[in-house]
Design a protein around this motif. Sequence first.
Motif, PDB file in Angstrom:
ATOM      1  N   ASP A   1       4.898  -6.452 -15.568  1.00 12.72           N
ATOM      2  CA  ASP A   1       4.214  -5.344 -16.236  1.00 12.72           C
ATOM      3  C   ASP A   1       2.931  -5.866 -16.866  1.00 12.72           C
ATOM      4  O   ASP A   1       2.952  -6.823 -17.649  1.00 12.72           O
ATOM      5  CB  ASP A   1       5.110  -4.721 -17.318  1.00 12.72           C
ATOM      6  N   SER A   2       1.803  -5.244 -16.522  1.00 11.40           N
ATOM      7  CA  SER A   2       0.496  -5.658 -17.029  1.00 11.40           C
ATOM      8  C   SER A   2      -0.135  -4.497 -17.773  1.00 11.40           C
ATOM      9  O   SER A   2      -0.317  -3.410 -17.217  1.00 11.40           O
ATOM     10  CB  SER A   2      -0.406  -6.094 -15.862  1.00 11.40           C
ATOM     11  N   VAL A   3      -0.478  -4.717 -19.057  1.00  8.73           N
ATOM     12  CA  VAL A   3      -1.159  -3.700 -19.849  1.00  8.73           C
ATOM     13  C   VAL A   3      -2.417  -4.320 -20.450  1.00  8.73           C
ATOM     14  O   VAL A   3      -2.448  -5.506 -20.777  1.00  8.73           O
ATOM     15  CB  VAL A   3      -0.267  -3.120 -20.965  1.00  8.73           C
ATOM     16  N   SER A   4      -3.464  -3.511 -20.573  1.00  9.59           N
ATOM     17  CA  SER A   4      -4.727  -4.024 -21.091  1.00  9.59           C
ATOM     18  C   SER A   4      -5.517  -2.918 -21.756  1.00  9.59           C
ATOM     19  O   SER A   4      -5.531  -1.777 -21.293  1.00  9.59           O
ATOM     20  CB  SER A   4      -5.559  -4.633 -19.950  1.00  9.59           C
ATOM     21  N   SER A   5      -6.185  -3.274 -22.854  1.00 12.85           N
ATOM     22  CA  SER A   5      -7.133  -2.363 -23.510  1.00 12.85           C
ATOM     23  C   SER A   5      -8.532  -2.964 -23.486  1.00 12.85           C
ATOM     24  O   SER A   5      -9.354  -2.684 -24.351  1.00 12.85           O
ATOM     25  CB  SER A   5      -6.703  -2.109 -24.956  1.00 12.85           C
ATOM     26  N   LEU A   6      -8.809  -3.792 -22.485  1.00 11.96           N
ATOM     27  CA  LEU A   6     -10.082  -4.504 -22.389  1.00 11.96           C
ATOM     28  C   LEU A   6     -11.107  -3.790 -21.518  1.00 11.96           C
ATOM     29  O   LEU A   6     -12.189  -4.332 -21.281  1.00 11.96           O
ATOM     30  CB  LEU A   6      -9.838  -5.912 -21.827  1.00 11.96           C
ATOM     31  N   MET A   7     -10.796  -2.601 -21.036  1.00 12.37           N
ATOM     32  CA  MET A   7     -11.648  -1.938 -20.064  1.00 12.37           C
ATOM     33  C   MET A   7     -12.795  -1.179 -20.740  1.00 12.37           C
ATOM     34  O   MET A   7     -12.652  -0.698 -21.864  1.00 12.37           O
ATOM     35  CB  MET A   7     -10.820  -0.972 -19.217  1.00 12.37           C
ATOM     36  N   PRO A   8     -13.943  -1.031 -20.059  1.00 12.71           N
ATOM     37  CA  PRO A   8     -15.058  -0.262 -20.611  1.00 12.71           C
ATOM     38  C   PRO A   8     -14.780   1.237 -20.540  1.00 12.71           C
ATOM     39  O   PRO A   8     -13.927   1.686 -19.773  1.00 12.71           O
ATOM     40  CB  PRO A   8     -16.228  -0.647 -19.699  1.00 12.71           C
ATOM     41  N   MET A   9     -15.525   2.014 -21.315  1.00 17.43           N
ATOM     42  CA  MET A   9     -15.259   3.447 -21.411  1.00 17.43           C
ATOM     43  C   MET A   9     -15.325   4.139 -20.052  1.00 17.43           C
ATOM     44  O   MET A   9     -14.544   5.050 -19.770  1.00 17.43           O
ATOM     45  CB  MET A   9     -16.251   4.096 -22.382  1.00 17.43           C
ATOM     46  N   GLY A  10     -16.264   3.711 -19.204  1.00 18.36           N
ATOM     47  CA  GLY A  10     -16.394   4.346 -17.895  1.00 18.36           C
ATOM     48  C   GLY A  10     -15.164   4.206 -17.023  1.00 18.36           C
ATOM     49  O   GLY A  10     -14.974   4.979 -16.070  1.00 18.36           O
ATOM     50  N   TRP A  11     -14.309   3.226 -17.301  1.00 15.71           N
ATOM     51  CA  TRP A  11     -13.073   3.026 -16.548  1.00 15.71           C
ATOM     52  C   TRP A  11     -12.068   4.125 -16.849  1.00 15.71           C
ATOM     53  O   TRP A  11     -11.281   4.520 -15.985  1.00 15.71           O
ATOM     54  CB  TRP A  11     -12.498   1.652 -16.893  1.00 15.71           C
ATOM     55  N   GLY A  12     -12.066   4.615 -18.085  1.00 14.83           N
ATOM     56  CA  GLY A  12     -11.060   5.590 -18.497  1.00 14.83           C
ATOM     57  C   GLY A  12      -9.711   4.924 -18.654  1.00 14.83           C
ATOM     58  O   GLY A  12      -9.590   3.874 -19.281  1.00 14.83           O
ATOM     59  N   ALA A  13      -8.687   5.512 -18.093  1.00 13.30           N
ATOM     60  CA  ALA A  13      -7.334   4.943 -18.097  1.00 13.30           C
ATOM     61  C   ALA A  13      -6.776   5.035 -16.686  1.00 13.30           C
ATOM     62  O   ALA A  13      -6.843   6.091 -16.058  1.00 13.30           O
ATOM     63  CB  ALA A  13      -6.431   5.680 -19.076  1.00 13.30           C
ATOM     64  N   ARG A  14      -6.262   3.931 -16.204  1.00  9.78           N
ATOM     65  CA  ARG A  14      -5.677   3.905 -14.869  1.00  9.78           C
ATOM     66  C   ARG A  14      -4.376   3.110 -14.907  1.00  9.78           C
ATOM     67  O   ARG A  14      -4.211   2.194 -15.701  1.00  9.78           O
ATOM     68  CB  ARG A  14      -6.634   3.265 -13.854  1.00  9.78           C
ATOM     69  N   GLY A  15      -3.482   3.470 -14.009  1.00  7.17           N
ATOM     70  CA  GLY A  15      -2.210   2.763 -13.963  1.00  7.17           C
ATOM     71  C   GLY A  15      -1.444   3.119 -12.710  1.00  7.17           C
ATOM     72  O   GLY A  15      -1.914   3.866 -11.849  1.00  7.17           O
ATOM     73  N   GLY A  16      -0.241   2.586 -12.634  1.00  3.29           N
ATOM     74  CA  GLY A  16       0.601   2.884 -11.486  1.00  3.29           C
ATOM     75  C   GLY A  16       1.675   1.839 -11.307  1.00  3.29           C
ATOM     76  O   GLY A  16       1.961   1.044 -12.211  1.00  3.29           O
ATOM     77  N   TYR A  17       2.277   1.837 -10.133  1.00  8.27           N
ATOM     78  CA  TYR A  17       3.302   0.847  -9.804  1.00  8.27           C
ATOM     79  C   TYR A  17       3.314   0.604  -8.305  1.00  8.27           C
ATOM     80  O   TYR A  17       2.869   1.432  -7.508  1.00  8.27           O
ATOM     81  CB  TYR A  17       4.687   1.306 -10.278  1.00  8.27           C
ATOM     82  N   THR A  18       3.829  -0.563  -7.942  1.00 10.17           N
ATOM     83  CA  THR A  18       4.160  -0.875  -6.557  1.00 10.17           C
ATOM     84  C   THR A  18       5.599  -1.364  -6.542  1.00 10.17           C
ATOM     85  O   THR A  18       5.932  -2.357  -7.203  1.00 10.17           O
ATOM     86  CB  THR A  18       3.229  -1.959  -5.969  1.00 10.17           C
ATOM     87  N   ALA A  19       6.448  -0.642  -5.839  1.00 11.57           N
ATOM     88  CA  ALA A  19       7.878  -0.973  -5.759  1.00 11.57           C
ATOM     89  C   ALA A  19       8.178  -1.461  -4.348  1.00 11.57           C
ATOM     90  O   ALA A  19       8.040  -0.701  -3.379  1.00 11.57           O
ATOM     91  CB  ALA A  19       8.725   0.248  -6.095  1.00 11.57           C
ATOM     92  N   MET A  20       8.554  -2.733  -4.239  1.00  9.08           N
ATOM     93  CA  MET A  20       8.841  -3.334  -2.944  1.00  9.08           C
ATOM     94  C   MET A  20      10.349  -3.396  -2.719  1.00  9.08           C
ATOM     95  O   MET A  20      11.069  -4.087  -3.445  1.00  9.08           O
ATOM     96  CB  MET A  20       8.206  -4.720  -2.860  1.00  9.08           C
ATOM     97  N   PHE A  21      10.804  -2.634  -1.725  1.00  9.57           N
ATOM     98  CA  PHE A  21      12.215  -2.565  -1.362  1.00  9.57           C
ATOM     99  C   PHE A  21      12.468  -3.425  -0.131  1.00  9.57           C
ATOM    100  O   PHE A  21      11.528  -3.882   0.524  1.00  9.57           O
ATOM    101  CB  PHE A  21      12.603  -1.115  -1.068  1.00  9.57           C
ATOM    102  N   SER A  22      13.720  -3.597   0.198  1.00  6.59           N
ATOM    103  CA  SER A  22      14.060  -4.388   1.381  1.00  6.59           C
ATOM    104  C   SER A  22      13.584  -3.714   2.667  1.00  6.59           C
ATOM    105  O   SER A  22      13.347  -4.395   3.677  1.00  6.59           O
ATOM    106  CB  SER A  22      15.576  -4.625   1.430  1.00  6.59           C
ATOM    107  N   ASP A  23      13.405  -2.384   2.652  1.00 10.98           N
ATOM    108  CA  ASP A  23      13.014  -1.673   3.872  1.00 10.98           C
ATOM    109  C   ASP A  23      11.754  -0.826   3.708  1.00 10.98           C
ATOM    110  O   ASP A  23      11.516   0.094   4.498  1.00 10.98           O
ATOM    111  CB  ASP A  23      14.163  -0.766   4.342  1.00 10.98           C
ATOM    112  N   GLY A  24      10.950  -1.109   2.706  1.00 11.31           N
ATOM    113  CA  GLY A  24       9.728  -0.332   2.536  1.00 11.31           C
ATOM    114  C   GLY A  24       9.093  -0.557   1.180  1.00 11.31           C
ATOM    115  O   GLY A  24       9.600  -1.308   0.345  1.00 11.31           O
TER     116      GLY A  24
END
Length: 314
Positions: free
Chosen positions: A211-234
């Motif tokens: 898990d990676s969280v950061s408040s170091l981004m410039p205002m133009g970035w806004g807020a972004r996030g998400g996930y990548t879940a790697m399963f055995s079959d996809g």
Amino acid sequence: MKIALLGTGFGQAHAAAYARHPDIEVVMFGRNPDKTAEAAGKFGFAACTDTGRAFEGDFDLVDVCLPVPLHAEYVLRALDADSHALVELPLAGTMDDARRVVEAAERSDRQVFVDMFERFVPANQALFDAVREGTYGRLEQLTLWNWTAHLWPGVSLGLGTLPLEAMHSDMDIVTRTLGRPRSIDVATVARDADSAAIEATLHFDGAFARDSVSSLMPMGWGARGGYTAMFSDGVVDAASSMGFDGKPTGTVTAYTVGGADELSLPPADPYTAMIDHVLACLRDEDDNAIAPASALDALQLTLDVDRLVNGDTA
């Protein structure tokens, strides 16, 4: 239905959801008369600076959007007043206080809700469904990220606050998909007292999460996030963004040996969905999916990360 909404800061996010229900009467409570009147006036609500009036038995629901050290105390006061209670994240600042709330809720005939709003995000629900149903096999690796600019004036997002303010919802996703880890490693960087980044690696038998969280981004970035879940079959990959204009966008894509498939998910405002769920439960139209007992594992994991980052501040 009559609701006491405590807090004029993040309480306004809840207020916007209540305002969609004309059959609900809301009184907004705050310490500063001018600020409270201004916030309540945006939504056509009454304003009050005497917090004690919220616990005189006149309200069906007390919604606690106050600083974390007050969460448990005010939920318990609501139950003593024979009111239902909704509390902002996290449930409490310590596990002892959290367990006190759980025990009181179990003894009471009133309901307690914790604002686990991320559970109502369609992309997260797609992940929970995939794990539960084994759609893509066994979950082996989970990466979550949330990088933001300072979109909320006056709010500190430094090392002292990031675990509870920014990682707690991610820890709920982790515990709901992989359980509690056997060990945790953290790395941090701080620009100043209010801007920092944390990366936590959580180890499980046969899997790991990051898990990676950061408040170091410039205002133009806004807020972004998400996930990548790697399963055995996809793989299931989700990304969302919110610019400084407050307008969100998002996608969820599943990758298998057959190619890529962008999942069609309904649009949803998780805060509105959370409030709608609470109201449905109070009308006996749904079962409580955000009860305090269900938040304990995520809170324990968040506090474990917080101790690794900031030491034992108890």
